[in-house]
Every structure is written in structure tokens, then in C-alpha cells.
Design an enzyme around this catalytic site. Structure first.
Site, PDB file in Angstrom:
ATOM      1  N   HIS A   1       0.884  -1.271  -0.023  1.00  0.00           N
ATOM      2  CA  HIS A   1       0.013   0.096   0.012  1.00  0.00           C
ATOM      3  C   HIS A   1       0.956   1.315   0.069  1.00  0.00           C
ATOM      4  O   HIS A   1       0.590   2.164  -0.807  1.00  0.00           O
ATOM      5  CB  HIS A   1      -0.856  -0.032   1.346  1.00  0.00           C
ATOM      6  N   GLU A   2       1.995   1.299   0.787  1.00  0.00           N
ATOM      7  CA  GLU A   2       2.743   2.355   1.036  1.00  0.00           C
ATOM      8  C   GLU A   2       3.529   2.561  -0.158  1.00  0.00           C
ATOM      9  O   GLU A   2       4.038   3.652  -0.682  1.00  0.00           O
ATOM     10  CB  GLU A   2       3.514   2.610   2.301  1.00  0.00           C
TER      11      GLU A   2
ATOM     12  N   HIS B   1       1.917   4.810  -2.736  1.00  0.00           N
ATOM     13  CA  HIS B   1       2.149   5.961  -2.495  1.00  0.00           C
ATOM     14  C   HIS B   1       3.466   6.605  -3.049  1.00  0.00           C
ATOM     15  O   HIS B   1       3.331   7.689  -3.864  1.00  0.00           O
ATOM     16  CB  HIS B   1       1.794   6.564  -0.951  1.00  0.00           C
TER      17      HIS B   1
ATOM     18  N   GLU C   1      -4.650   8.198  -2.808  1.00  0.00           N
ATOM     19  CA  GLU C   1      -5.106   6.909  -2.270  1.00  0.00           C
ATOM     20  C   GLU C   1      -5.555   5.698  -3.451  1.00  0.00           C
ATOM     21  O   GLU C   1      -5.317   4.856  -3.115  1.00  0.00           O
ATOM     22  CB  GLU C   1      -6.212   7.159  -1.336  1.00  0.00           C
TER      23      GLU C   1
END
Length: 508
Positions: free
Chosen positions: A272-273, A276, A302
Site C-alpha cells: 500500500h505504501e 503512494h 489513495e
């Protein structure tokens, strides 16, 4: 759907444009410095450093505010109001004007107080969470609510203060549109989750039960980042109490966290990170410090993290490549199959209380709880002292579970310690957008599923770079999605995706 690259040819631009761009680069450099100090506070700073750090960040926020709101900024914007600009230049002026007008409306003393309160509240939140003591954090939350109401009133005293604060994180989509999508998700997902809980299908949910040491999980997380293509020459992986990403196209750092009973949680949060970070690292380097080198707002950000976490990391194709890697680190899982891993990573939980550990479906009900509470706090319809009880009641109503304590309840997220009211809706908006973007990428990339299964992510990275990252903030949110997919932003692709995926998994 490829579009022309964002450019910023200032050769024929008015002198005022060049001067405005130079000012923006300088105040954004100050903002970047604040970001590094904020990262350090959550990752490396000694516990006793908070009093000094709060003053440092407050001073930088004041300097940034003064630079943005200086009379010269307003004069340059006025001079450019009727100038003959290219589309890219007009976009830059639009974004700077938005920042200037909002910042100029707020007194610098209030900006400093909000920043200082945030630093103090962060430490209080960390201690309150560790000690399961909401009362320790409550005074800071109360102060943040008061300060942010005042902040919103300075910007527009005639509008809903929560709507004004939401625009800090998503200025290009209306609050009405955001609420409409949240409602659409709730109405579709609640009955789907009920059907899943009544299903007789038994998934391989115990595939990764056991103890998985943190050191081994960290090594696995680094290998996961290497597999998907994280550039460690421009980034690093660390541990924090709440996973986050901080940085720009030259230096973008990710953090994750580990639970020795939940290795999939670390895998999910790390990927997930990465999403980003990949967005930040993909921004045009030549436009650093300008809107063309800055990410679009949080819904788009997001979308990138949720795309990589859900559409890549949770896919069966990904586990064809990643399961052998996982098993090298944890030989006790050597009998697990790709289907086992896929089912374990995509189970819908009946008793999970933690947002960042939630499955794709119940996740959005976690968001709805937070959205409704913070909206009512800011509007004055809910007292801070009542937050724990209301939180627990809403969890029981929406998810059928009730937290035993506040550490796993209303103290679990870091956002309110920063005073970030209006942030949470962007998580669901981003998930919806991720599905729409990924569907478009699948339609344009030949055998994307096969490429992911082979550990080849280059075509997907290139597609996202070409259609999202390279544009910075050139386009507003809906236009960016439309440029990339050919369609206006909607929940259709997300609902189709979860219908197909979970219908197959649970036989519904």
C-alpha cells in the site's frame, strides 16, 4: 488512454508567471523540509524531542504561510488573471491561486497554533493508545476541533465547516459527491457482506496462522518492495506506529508495522505504501516544487496505494510470483498453495476492529464510522467526551462488533492527532478510483494478469506514470480520471470488481 505529457515551457510566459513560479518553488521547499521533520518525529526522533520539534514545525509552518500569503503573491496572481497562458501555465496559476486564497484567509497565529498543537497531540495520542486512555488524548482532540472550526470559519463563515475542511484534502470533488459515493458503497456492501457471512463456502483462512518473527517480516517486506520496483536509491523502509509515506520525486520514504501473528498485514501495508511512494517518485523531476511536480490531491493519491495493495497485492496472479518468496522466509507455510494464499488474503472478516487490517469490503464501513463521527464533531453535533461510546455503538450497528477498549477503537488512527478532519473520505474515494484506473489499464495492457504473475510490473508502472503520475496537479480530479479512462469518475468499476471477485470467492 494516453495523453500528452505535462510541460511547463515558460519561454513565452509573462514575467509575472516566472516570478510566481519561483515563489512557489521556495515555499514548497519549506514545506518539504517540514515533511522531513515530521517523518523524523514518527520514525527516528527520541521520545523527549517533542517540545523542540513542535516549535520547529510551528516556525516552519509560519514561514510557509507568510511566503504564500505575501502581498507579492496576490499582486502576481492579479497580474496573471487575464494573461494569455498555455493550458499548463493556467493550471499552475489555478493551483497556486487556490492555495493563496485559502491561506490568505487564515491568520498566521492560528496556523502556528494548529501546527504546535499537532506535534503535542501526536505524542499524547501515542501514549494514550499505548495506555488505552482516551481521557489523556481528549483535551488535544477538543483543542483541534476548536482550532479547525475557527480555521474553516476564516475561509468561509457561511458554509458547513466540515465541507471546508474536506477541501483541504480533496478540493476538486464536492462534499455532496463524496457523500453520494459513500452512500452508494454502504448500500451495496452491507447486503453483500451479509450474504458472505451466510455463505457456506469455507476459505483457507488458516493458511498463515502461527508466529512470524518481526525481523523475518521486515526482510520479506524489503523483498516485496524490491519485487514491485521500489527505488531504494530514493527511498527507505522503516517502522512506525501507523504506516505512512513521506517525500517527493527525489526522496520518498515508506514505513510499515509488524504483528507477529499477521504477516499478511505487513505485506498489505508495505505494498500500500509503495503505491503512494511510486506516485511521488513518478512525478516530473523538472517540475519539483511546482503544481506540475506535485501530486493531485488525496483521493488520487489513495487510488495509487489501493490499486497496488488490492488489485495487485491481493490478486491470485501476484501470489503466483510472491508465494515462493514468502515460503523462503517462512518455511512453515511450504504446503500452502497459491489458491490458499489468495483466499487467506481476501477473506472477509467477521470480527476485525482495525481499519488498516480490514478486508476490501468491510474497510469502507470503517471509513463511514470515522466520517460520520468527525463530521458531527466539527459541526458541533457530538461532544469529544462522547466519541468512544458513539464509536463503539456505530461499530456494533454497521459491523456487528464492539471494541473492548479504546486502543482498538477510537484511538487506533493517527489522523485526529494531526487535526486532519475531512481526510477519511478520501480512502474510499481512492479505492473506487483505483478500480476504475485498473480496469482501464487492463483494457490497454496486453495480458496484464500474466505479466503480474511473472513478476513483471513495468507495463503497469509505465501506464500509471503516463496517465497519472506525469501530470502532477495539471488536471483536477474528475478530469484526470477522464483523461486516463475515458469516463467520468464513478463507483461503477469498483462495484463490478467486488461483485465478480467476491461472488466467485464466496459463491454468492
Amino acid at each position: 488512454m494516453a495523453t500528452e505529457a505535462a510541460t511547463d515551457d515558460t519561454a513565452d510566459a509573462p514575467d509575472a508567471y516566472d516570478a510566481l513560479l519561483d515563489r512557489a518553488r521556495r515555499w514548497n521547499a519549506v514545506g518539504s523540509a517540514s515533511g522531513v521533520l515530521g517523518w523524523d518525529q514518527q520514525v527516528m526522533m527520541p521520545e523527549g524531542g517533542t517540545p523542540a520539534r513542535s516549535k520547529q514545525l510551528s516556525a516552519l509552518s509560519s514561514v510557509h504561510h507568510d511566503m504564500v500569503t505575501d502581498d507579492e503573491t496576490g499582486e502576481l496572481l492579479e497580474e496573471l488573471a487575464d494573461a494569455d497562458l498555455t493550458d499548463e501555465q493556467a493550471a499552475v496559476v489555478r493551483e497556486i491561486r487556490r492555495e493563496y486564497e485559502r491561506s490568505d484567509a487564515v491568520p498566521v497565529e492560528l496556523v502556528e497554533e494548529i501546527s504546535e498543537t499537532g506535534s503535542e497531540a501526536l505524542q499524547a495520542w501515542e501514549e494514550a493508545k499505548a495506555e488505552d486512555d482516551f481521557d489523556e488524548f481528549a483535551p488535544y482532540l477538543e483543542k483541534h476541533v476548536e482550532l479547525k472550526r475557527e480555521y474553516a470559519e476564516h475561509i468561509d463563515p457561511d458554509r458547513d465547516p466540515y465541507e471546508v475542511l474536506f477541501e483541504e484534502f480533496e478540493p476538486c470533488l464536492s462534499m455532496e459527491r463524496a457523500e453520494s459515493i459513500l452512500t452508494e458503497l454502504r448500500e451495496a456492501l452491507v447486503p453483500m457482506i451479509d450474504d458472505i457471512r451466510e455463505s457456506d463456502v469455507e476459505l483457507a483462512v488458516d493458511t498463515f496462522e502461527g508466529t512470524f518473527p518481526e525481523d523475518d517480516q521486515e526482510a520479506l517486506s524489503r523483498e516485496a518492495l524490491e519485487l514491485v520496483g521500489y527505488d531504494f536509491d530514493r527511498g527507505r523502509l522503516d517502522v512506525s506506529s501507523h504506516p505512512f509515506t513521506s517525500g517527493n520525486q527525489f526522496d520518498c520514504r515508506v514505513t510499515t508495522r509488524f504483528d507477529e501473528t499477521d504477516p499478511l498485514g505487513a505485506v498489505g501495508s508495505t505494498i500500500h505504501e509503495y503505491g503512494h511512494a511510486q506516485y511521488n517518485l513518478g512525478l516530473p523531476q523538472e517540475h519539483f516544487g511546482t503544481p506540475l511536480g506535485t501530486s493531485r490531491d488525496l483521493s488520487v493519491h489513495e487510488s495509487q496505494s489501493r490499486l497496488w495493495e488490492n488489485h495487485v497485492g491481493r490478486s491470485k496472479a501476484f501470489w503466483q510470483e510472491f508465494l515462493p518468496v514468502f515460503q523462503e522466509h517462512f518455511p512453515q507455510t511450504e504446503e500452502a498453495t497459491v489458491q490458499d494464499a489468495y483466499e487467506a488474503f481476501n477473506q472477509v472478516y467477521e470480527d476485525n476492529l482495525i481499519r488498516v487490517e480490514a478486508d476490501e469490503l468491510t474497510y469502507h464501513l470503517h471509513i463511514v464510522v470515522r466520517f460520520e463521527i468527525e463530521r458531527d464533531l466539527v459541526r458541533g453535533d457530538l461532544a469529544v467526551e462522547d466519541v468512544p461510546e458513539v464509536w463503539n455503538d456505530k461499530y456494533e450497528e454497521y459491523l456487528g462488533i464492539r471494541p473492548d477498549n479504546d486502543a482498538v477503537g477510537c484511538l487506533q488512527d493517527i489522523h485526529w492527532s494531526h487535526g486532519n478532519f475531512g481526510y477519511f473520505p478520501t480512502y474510499s474515494l481512492g479505492s473506487v478510483m483505483a478500480a476504475q484506473l485498473f480496469a482501464a489499464a487492463e483494457a490497454e495492457i496486453d495480458d496484464l494478469d500474466g505479466k503480474i504473475a511473472a513478476g513483471d510490473f513495468e507495463d503497469l508502472q509505465d501506464w500509471l506514470g503516463e496517465n497519472v503520475h506525469q501530470h502532477g496537479a495539471r488536471y483536477e480530479t474528475n478530469e484526470l480520471v477522464k483523461q486516463a479512462t475515458g469516463e467520468d469518475f464513478s463507483a461503477d468499476a469498483f462495484l463490478d470488481y467486488v461483485d465478480e471477485k467476491y461472488g466467485e470467492l464466496y459463491g454468492i
